[in-house]
Design a protein around this motif. Structure first.
Motif, PDB file in Angstrom:
ATOM      1  N   THR A  43       0.825  -1.208   0.000  1.00 35.45           N
ATOM      2  CA  THR A  43       0.000   0.000   0.000  1.00 35.45           C
ATOM      3  C   THR A  43       0.856   1.252   0.000  1.00 35.45           C
ATOM      4  N   LEU A  44       1.873   1.287   0.867  1.00 32.19           N
ATOM      5  CA  LEU A  44       2.760   2.447   0.908  1.00 32.19           C
ATOM      6  C   LEU A  44       3.504   2.620  -0.409  1.00 32.19           C
ATOM      7  N   GLY A  47       0.996   3.926  -3.129  1.00 34.34           N
ATOM      8  CA  GLY A  47       0.571   5.301  -2.845  1.00 34.34           C
ATOM      9  C   GLY A  47       1.668   6.308  -3.079  1.00 34.34           C
ATOM     10  N   TRP A  82       1.900  12.461   1.111  1.00 39.27           N
ATOM     11  CA  TRP A  82       1.358  11.190   1.620  1.00 39.27           C
ATOM     12  C   TRP A  82       1.031  11.304   3.109  1.00 39.27           C
ATOM     13  N   HIS A  86      -2.967  11.488   5.301  1.00 37.85           N
ATOM     14  CA  HIS A  86      -3.405  10.841   6.534  1.00 37.85           C
ATOM     15  C   HIS A  86      -3.657  11.854   7.649  1.00 37.85           C
ATOM     16  N   PRO A 108      -5.317   6.802   0.116  1.00 41.75           N
ATOM     17  CA  PRO A 108      -4.848   5.720   1.009  1.00 41.75           C
ATOM     18  C   PRO A 108      -5.969   4.853   1.549  1.00 41.75           C
ATOM     19  N   LEU A 112      -5.782   0.901   1.167  1.00 46.81           N
ATOM     20  CA  LEU A 112      -5.798   0.061   2.365  1.00 46.81           C
ATOM     21  C   LEU A 112      -6.953  -0.926   2.336  1.00 46.81           C
ATOM     22  N   TYR A 164       1.954  -0.789   9.122  1.00 44.53           N
ATOM     23  CA  TYR A 164       1.681   0.407   8.320  1.00 44.53           C
ATOM     24  C   TYR A 164       2.122   1.658   9.071  1.00 44.53           C
ATOM     25  N   ALA A 168       5.176   4.308   8.206  1.00 46.22           N
ATOM     26  CA  ALA A 168       4.866   5.734   8.098  1.00 46.22           C
ATOM     27  C   ALA A 168       5.810   6.572   8.955  1.00 46.22           C
ATOM     28  N   HIS A 191      -1.865   7.148  10.753  1.00 50.41           N
ATOM     29  CA  HIS A 191      -1.707   5.970   9.906  1.00 50.41           C
ATOM     30  C   HIS A 191      -2.273   4.731  10.580  1.00 50.41           C
TER      31      HIS A 191
END
Length: 544
Positions: A43-44, A47, A82, A86, A108, A112, A164, A168, A191
Motif C-alpha cells: 500500500t505504501l 501510494g 502522503w 493521513h 490511502p 488500504l 503500516y 509511516a 496511519h
C-alpha cells in the motif's frame, strides 16, 4: 495493486517466512501478521508512486525550485503529501500547518481497503473462526460467534495497522527538511487509525455481506450506528447543497479569483484538483454553518447564520463563494431547521431497526443518537480545520466543541421525538396484528361456505352486495359503524310502530299484556332457552 499482491501469494512460502509448528494443512495460507506486513508495504509503495508521479508533473510545470532541488526534493514533497493525506500535521517556521485536504484521504483509504481484502483472502480468515461454540441456547451461541468474529476483525485490523504505522514513521523521518518537519506522533497515530478502520471493515466484509457486517454488532449498537450514519449523511448532504448554491450565486467572484492567479493550463488543472480535495473541508464548514456555530477564516472572523464578519481571506477561488461581511437575510435562518430534519429521519431509523418494548425508552435512544451524531460532527469539524502557519491564520475552520454541542442538542431532540412516535406506532401495529390474524380464518371460512352454498343452490350465485360493510366479532372494535344512506328503508321505524300498535300503555307486572299473551317487544337476555344463550345482533338490519 491486487495483481502485485497476488504474485506475492504465489511466491514460495520458504522465502516469505512461515511460523514454526504449522501443519501441512496450513500450507495454503500465511500467518496473519505476515499477510498484514505485505499488504502494508504494498500500500505504501503504490501510494507513494502515485503521489510522486503527480508531484513530478507539477515540478515540470513550475521549474522554479518550489518543490525542492532536483528529484530528492520531489520525493520529499510526495512523501509530505502522503503524510498530509493521513492528516498528519507539519511544523514550519513561526507556526504549524494543520489545515489539510480531507479529499486526499480517499487515495490511502481505497488502497488500504483493497490490501486488507487481499490480506483476508491470503490468510484465509474464514478458517480461523472457532469450531467449538457453547452448547446452550441459540441466542448464546450466536453471541459467542459474534464475539469471536469481532475478535477476528480486530486482530486483522491490528495486523495491518501496526506495520503500516511503523513504515509511516520512517517516511516522516525521511520527509524532513529545513522548512517543513512532520510530526512523527501525528503520523503514527493517523496511519494506525486509518489502517485499523480500513482493515477491520475489509475483514468484516470478507466474512459476509453488508447485512452480515451489521449483525456483528449488538442490536442497540447497530441501531445507534445506523441512526448516526443517517443523520450525518443528511447533514453532509445539506452542507454540500449549501456549497453548490453559494458557488452558483457567487460564481463571478470565484472566476475572478481564478483569473488573478493565472495558473496556466497545467497549473489550472492542479489548482482545480486542489480545490476538489478541499471540497470535503468546505462541506463540513457548511455543516457547521447549518448547525449554527459557523466557522472562521482567521482570528476574529465568523461566518454564521447570525452574521458574517470577514477580513482578508486566502487566495483560493473556492473561498470566493463566501458571503459578504454584514448582516445575513432573515430567510437564511431557515437553514437551522435542517439538523432537526436530520434528527427526525435518524429517529425513525433507530425505532425501526430496534423497537423499544417500553414507550419511554425509545425517546432516550433517539437522544443518544443525537449525542453520537454530535460527537461525529465535532470530530469532522476538528479534522476539517486547523492553522495555516502563525499570526492571523492560526484559527481556520469551525470550533469542534461548539459544533458537537449544537448538533447533539438539535439532532437529539428531534430524534427523540420521532423515535418515540415511530415506536408507539410500531407497538400499536404489533398489538393489532393478532386480531387481524384471528379474523383471517373467519373470513376465509365464510367465503368458502358461501361458494359451496351457491353451487348447491342454497344461495344466489350472483347475490347482491349488502349495503355497507358486514363486520364480525373480531373486527367490530376496529371498523367504523356503517352510515345509513337516505335511500335506505328504515326498517327499525316500521318495526317499532308495529310493536307500539300491538302493545298496551299499561302492561302487567308479570310481563304479559292486557290480552293475556306474552309481550313481543321484550327480549330477556338472561333466558338461555335450555342452555343456549341468546345474543342480539345490532347489525341485523343491515342484512335484511
Amino acid at each position: 495493486m491486487t495483481a502485485i499482491l497476488d504474485q506475492l501469494r504465489a511466491a514460495p512460502r520458504s522465502v516469505l517466512g512461515k511460523l514454526p509448528g504449522v501443519s501441512d494443512d496450513d500450507e495454503s495460507r500465511r500467518p496473519l501478521p505476515v499477510s498484514g506486513m505485505l499488504a502494508a508495504a504494498c500500500t505504501l509503495g503504490v501510494g507513494l508512486a502515485a503521489l510522486t508521479t503527480l508531484t513530478l508533473v507539477g515540478w515540470i510545470a513550475a521549474p522554479n525550485g518550489t518543490l525542492g532541488a532536483g528529484l530528492p526534493g520531489v520525493f520529499r514533497t510526495a512523501a509530505q503529501a502522503w503524510l498530509a493525506a493521513h492528516h498528519a500535521g507539519f511544523a514550519i517556521p513561526g507556526g504549524r500547518v494543520g489545515l489539510l485536504p480531507l479529499g486526499l484521504i480517499i487515495l490511502p483509504a481505497l488502497l488500504l481497503y483493497r490490501a486488507a481484502r487481499w490480506m483476508a483472502r491470503d490468510a484465509d480468515l474464514r478458517l480461523r473462526l472457532p469450531a467449538r461454540l457453547p452448547k446452550n441456547s441459540p441466542r448464546e451461541q450466536a453471541n459467542a460467534r459474534r464475539r469471536a468474529q469481532l475478535v477476528l476483525v480486530a486482530q486483522a485490523g491490528v495486523s495491518l495497522a501496526a506495520p503500516y504505522a511503523l513504515l509511516a514513521g520512517l517516511i516522516a523521518v525521511v520527509a524532513r527538511n529545513d522548512i517543513t518537519q512532520p510530526f512523527i506522533g501525528d503520523a503514527l497515530l493517523s496511519h494506525f487509525t486509518l489502517a485499523f478502520l480500513a482493515g477491520s471493515l475489509a475483514t468484516a466484509r470478507t466474512i459476509g455481506p453488508w447485512r452480515a457486517m451489521l449483525r456483528l454488532l449488538p442490536e442497540r449498537v447497530r441501531a445507534l450506528t445506523l441512526g448516526t450514519a443517517v443523520a450525518t449523511a443528511v447533514l453532509l448532504a445539506a452542507g454540500l447543497l449549501l456549497v453548490v448554491v453559494a458557488v452558483g450565486l457567487n460564481f463571478g467572484q470565484v472566476r475572478e479569483l481564478s483569473g488573478v492567479l493565472s495558473p496556466g493550463f497545467v497549473g489550472g488543472l492542479l489548482l482545480l484538483l486542489l480545490q476538489l480535495l478541499y471540497l470535503l473541508n468546505v462541506v463540513i464548514w457548511a455543516l457547521s454553518y447549518v448547525a449554527g456555530p459557523g466557522f472562521a477564516i482567521g482570528t476574529g472572523t465568523l461566518v454564521a447564520p447570525t452574521g458574517v464578519q470577514l477580513g482578508t481571506v486566502p487566495s483560493l477561488p473556492l473561498l470566493g463563494a463566501l458571503p459578504d461581511s454584514g448582516p445575513v437575510p432573515g430567510w437564511m435562518m431557515a437553514v437551522v431547521a435542517l439538523p432537526f430534519a436530520a434528527g427526525a429521519v435518524a429517529g425513525v431509523v433507530v425505532a425501526r431497526v430496534s423497537p423499544s418494548p417500553s414507550y419511554e425508552a425509545a425517546p432516550l435512544w433517539g437522544f443518544f443518537t443525537g449525542v453520537t451524531t454530535g460527537l461525529v460532527a465535532g470530530l469532522l469539524a476538528a479534522l476539517s480545520g486547523g492553522p495555516i502557519g502563525g499570526g492571523r491564520l492560526a484559527a481556520v475552520g469551525p470550533s469542534p466543541w461548539q459544533v458537537a454541542v449544537s448538533v447533539a442538542l438539535e439532532v437529539g431532540v428531534a430524534a427523540g421525538i420521532s423515535a418515540g412516535v415511530t415506536n408507539l406506532l410500531l407497538l400499536n401495529r404489533r398489538a393489532r396484528a393478532p386480531l387481524d390474524k384471528a379474523a383471517a380464518p373467519v373470513r376465509k371460512a365464510g367465503a368458502a361456505i358461501a361458494r359451496a352454498a351457491s353451487k348447491v343452490g342454497l344461495a344466489e350465485a350472483d347475490a347482491r352486495p349488502l349495503p355497507g360493510h358486514w363486520m364480525d366479532a373480531t373486527e367490530a372494535d376496529t371498523q367504523p359503524i356503517p352510515v345509513i344512506r337516505d335511500d335506505w328503508q328504515d326498517e327499525h321505524a316500521s318495526a317499532e310502530a308495529e310493536t307500539r300498535a300491538q302493545a298496551r300503555p299499561l302492561p302487567a307486572a308479570d310481563g304479559r299484556d292486557g290480552r293475556g299473551g306474552p309481550r313481543r317487544d321484550i327480549v330477556d337476555e338472561s333466558d338461555d332457552r335450555g342452555g343456549h344463550v341468546i345474543y342480539l345482533d345490532p347489525y341485523a338490519w343491515d342484512r335484511d
